[in-house]
Design a protein around this motif. Structure first.
Motif, PDB file in Angstrom:
ATOM      1  N   VAL A  42       0.860  -1.200   0.157  1.00 52.88           N
ATOM      2  CA  VAL A  42      -0.054  -0.134  -0.071  1.00 52.88           C
ATOM      3  C   VAL A  42       0.920   1.282   0.029  1.00 52.88           C
ATOM      4  O   VAL A  42       1.868   1.337   0.446  1.00 52.88           O
ATOM      5  CB  VAL A  42      -0.980   0.144   1.056  1.00 52.88           C
ATOM      6  N   ALA A  43       0.431   2.385  -0.450  1.00 48.11           N
ATOM      7  CA  ALA A  43       0.949   3.555  -0.460  1.00 48.11           C
ATOM      8  C   ALA A  43       1.221   4.213   0.760  1.00 48.11           C
ATOM      9  O   ALA A  43       0.717   3.831   1.911  1.00 48.11           O
ATOM     10  CB  ALA A  43       0.287   4.746  -1.253  1.00 48.11           C
ATOM     11  N   PRO A  44       2.239   5.099   0.949  1.00 52.43           N
ATOM     12  CA  PRO A  44       2.732   5.665   2.337  1.00 52.43           C
ATOM     13  C   PRO A  44       1.443   6.242   2.874  1.00 52.43           C
ATOM     14  O   PRO A  44       0.589   7.057   2.612  1.00 52.43           O
ATOM     15  CB  PRO A  44       3.606   6.832   1.873  1.00 52.43           C
ATOM     16  N   PRO A  45       1.227   5.464   4.426  1.00 47.68           N
ATOM     17  CA  PRO A  45      -0.225   5.775   4.954  1.00 47.68           C
ATOM     18  C   PRO A  45       0.088   6.862   6.067  1.00 47.68           C
ATOM     19  O   PRO A  45      -0.659   7.289   6.931  1.00 47.68           O
ATOM     20  CB  PRO A  45      -0.211   4.562   5.909  1.00 47.68           C
ATOM     21  N   GLN A  46       1.587   7.556   5.977  1.00 46.23           N
ATOM     22  CA  GLN A  46       1.630   8.468   7.029  1.00 46.23           C
ATOM     23  C   GLN A  46       1.081  10.035   6.678  1.00 46.23           C
ATOM     24  O   GLN A  46       0.667  10.139   5.363  1.00 46.23           O
ATOM     25  CB  GLN A  46       3.105   8.619   7.641  1.00 46.23           C
ATOM     26  N   ASN A  47       0.834  10.731   7.649  1.00 45.40           N
ATOM     27  CA  ASN A  47       0.160  12.248   7.287  1.00 45.40           C
ATOM     28  C   ASN A  47       1.452  12.725   6.253  1.00 45.40           C
ATOM     29  O   ASN A  47       2.667  12.710   6.597  1.00 45.40           O
ATOM     30  CB  ASN A  47       0.177  12.907   8.666  1.00 45.40           C
ATOM     31  N   TYR A 117      -2.495  16.663   5.210  1.00 47.30           N
ATOM     32  CA  TYR A 117      -3.835  16.017   5.292  1.00 47.30           C
ATOM     33  C   TYR A 117      -4.217  15.637   6.790  1.00 47.30           C
ATOM     34  O   TYR A 117      -5.538  15.509   7.140  1.00 47.30           O
ATOM     35  CB  TYR A 117      -3.749  14.395   4.667  1.00 47.30           C
ATOM     36  N   GLY A 118      -3.415  15.440   7.746  1.00 43.81           N
ATOM     37  CA  GLY A 118      -3.688  15.055   9.220  1.00 43.81           C
ATOM     38  C   GLY A 118      -3.866  16.491  10.020  1.00 43.81           C
ATOM     39  O   GLY A 118      -4.410  16.412  11.321  1.00 43.81           O
ATOM     40  N   GLY A 119      -4.017  17.639   9.140  1.00 46.29           N
ATOM     41  CA  GLY A 119      -4.295  18.670   9.790  1.00 46.29           C
ATOM     42  C   GLY A 119      -3.159  19.441  10.650  1.00 46.29           C
ATOM     43  O   GLY A 119      -3.333  20.530  11.239  1.00 46.29           O
TER      44      GLY A 119
END
Ligand code: LM2
Ligand code: CA
Length: 476
Positions: A42-47, A117-119
């Motif tokens: 899966v693609a990088p899941p971190q913010n 994306y995580g604000g």
């Protein structure tokens, strides 16, 4: 570093690059598990960076695919979903018998922007609660280039300590940074992740990769995590992929190039290719050992470089190349399915705020891993296992045939016309069903019947851009 004998090498995996987490969960249950895929990358899941404005000049995509390679924090709110959705996805995949591998961006943080994306907001070299200036090479005076960027890709101090395309380079040799990164990866392992594709691993010294790996816990299956390093070919000595084999597996980039050169379907070149040249593939052809290689026909970087690699845009030739890799069995083969794109910076189908929408195959998404001919060869690959290739035959052009021990036999034709071959299959006499163009069913075959004589020979017509494959289990 001791990798431990119990590291789990993946079987056939698929990279569902930039698919969102709910879509991957569904795919694991409905398709990947039943088709026999062993894992999904899966693609990088971190913010990550979330751009708020277009850049200069030719920049026309607000949320290009590459936002996710600019890490902001290790919370799992990303373009592909929330932390809860990620956890749910891993659970669903494991339940379906599919392991999850994560693209881990651990060499650097961002190179632009200030919102994510995580604000969480950030400023250059300052990520509240995660990193400050002392955690980066350039502000610490440890990058020897004039502008803080990598100017000479053959100089290890620059390759390791300077900013790759402006991405802020982490001091991965320090205890603080290693603890932060290992904390992130161990969280993923706790959620059930089985291993990592280490992004930009060439930009980290082997010793830093080893130190981070040594901090990782065992996976839910009780083994050491899989650890495959992205080390592009080229450069002297310690910078070469071979020099990273002591620290992990590596991506089979050179192998992907050789496949393109042999299959050569890039339109406009006038070349028809020569599949038979891949009779030698592996260390004898200058590639890393199969047991230490994640092999693939294309990935998210290479599919944008059609001069050097095949991509889904090559149609039947691309499908055939994947089937060939599965037949050959070099490395741990990975199939690739992502969004359909025209311009290199293109975004996956997304909401206006950049969050990726659910996958609909054929509508903005290309789902080659579902191709029945590829799925059939995943089964063939797993059935023949590690049996040695034997009875190699070619027409010295675009048709090859071989067996794997006496478990199975396959013929592949990269030519424009069907071809009849008479070859030794290595299998006992009998009637066998082709498992690619058809399947065994109630004592008969739905597709081609391959009749093997008592001496093991068979006369078979191999379709243009096609495959005929049989196994001991497809005998009627
Ligand atoms: C990788 N492996 O080492 C990934 O496979 C590759 O896709 C990543 O580059 C790269 N490393 C960094 O993780 C991509 C993309 C770049 C993009 C970066 C960062 O190929 O074009 O760079 O991700 O998002 C972009 C801009 C570039 C800009 C940079 C920093 O294209 O012009 O550099 O961001 O702002 C000034
Ligand atoms: Ca680095």
């Amino acid at each position: 570093v001791a990798r431990g004998r119990s590291t789990q090498e993946p079987g056939v995996t698929v990279s569902l690059w930039e698919w969102n987490w709910p879509s991957i969960a569904r795919e694991c249950t409905d398709v990947l598990g039943p088709a026999g895929y062993d894992g999904v990358q899966v693609a990088p899941p971190q913010n990550s960076l979330k751009r708020t404005a277009l850049g200069n000049g030719s920049d026309t995509v607000l949320h290009p695919w590459w936002e996710v390679y600019q890490a902001v924090s290790y919370d799992l709110t990303s373009r592909m979903g929330t932390e809860a959705q990620f956890k749910k996805m891993v659970k669903a995949c494991r339940k379906a018998g599919v392991k999850v591998y994560v693209d881990a961006v651990i060499n650097h943080t961002t190179g632009q922007g200030s919102t994510s994306y995580g604000g969480v907001d950030y400023q250059p070299y300052t990520y509240a609660g995660t990193y400050d200036k002392g955690d980066f090479h350039a502000p610490s005076g440890e990058c020897p280039s004039s502008d803080g960027g990598i100017q000479d890709f053959n100089a290890k101090a620059q390759v390791w300590n300077c900013n790759l395309v402006g991405l802020e380079d982490l001091r991965t040799g320090t205890d603080d940074v290693q603890a932060e990164l290992a904390g992130y990866l161990n969280k993923l392992i706790r959620y059930g992740v089985s291993g990592f594709r280490v992004d930009a691993a060439k930009h980290m010294p082997q010793r830093d990769l080893d130190a981070i790996y040594a901090r990782l816990n065992r996976t839910a299956d009780g083994v050491r995590p899989y650890w495959v390093l992205e080390v592009l070919p080229g450069g002297p000595g310690v910078l070469r992929p071979e020099a990273y084999l002591r620290s992990g597996d590596v991506l089979g980039v050179d192998g992907a190039r050789q496949m393109q050169q042999a299959f050569k379907s890039y339109t406009g070149t006038g070349n028809v290719g020569s599949l038979s040249s891949l009779e030698v593939f592996g260390p004898e052809a200058g590639l890393t050992p199969g047991a230490k290689t994640l092999s693939f026909v294309t990935n998210h970087d290479s599919e944008r470089n059609r001069n050097d690699y095949l991509s889904s845009q090559d149609g039947p030739t691309f499908i055939l190349a994947n089937q060939w890799l599965l037949a050959q069995g070099y490395g741990s083969p990975q199939v690739y399915s992502s969004f359909t794109w025209e311009q290199a910076d293109a975004s996956p189908p997304a909401r206006p705020d950049g969050r990726v929408t659910d996958t609909v195959c054929g509508q903005g998404w290309t789902c080659d891993h579902r191709n029945p001919g590829i799925v059939a060869m995943v089964g063939w690959h797993d059935y023949v296992g590690k049996a040695k290739r034997a009875n190699f035959w070619s027409d010295d052009a675009n048709v090859v045939a071989f067996s794997k021990g006496n478990r199975g036999w396959v013929a592949l034709n990269n030519g424009a016309a069907a071809k009849q071959v008479r070859v030794q299959t290595g299998l006992p006499g009998g009637r066998y069903c082709d498992v690619v163009g058809g399947a065994p069913s109630a004592g008969a075959c739905t597709g081609t019947v391959v009749t093997v004589g008592s001496t093991g020979f068979a006369t078979v017509t191999v379709p243009a851009k096609g495959v005929v494959a049989i196994t001991r289990a497809s005998r009627r």
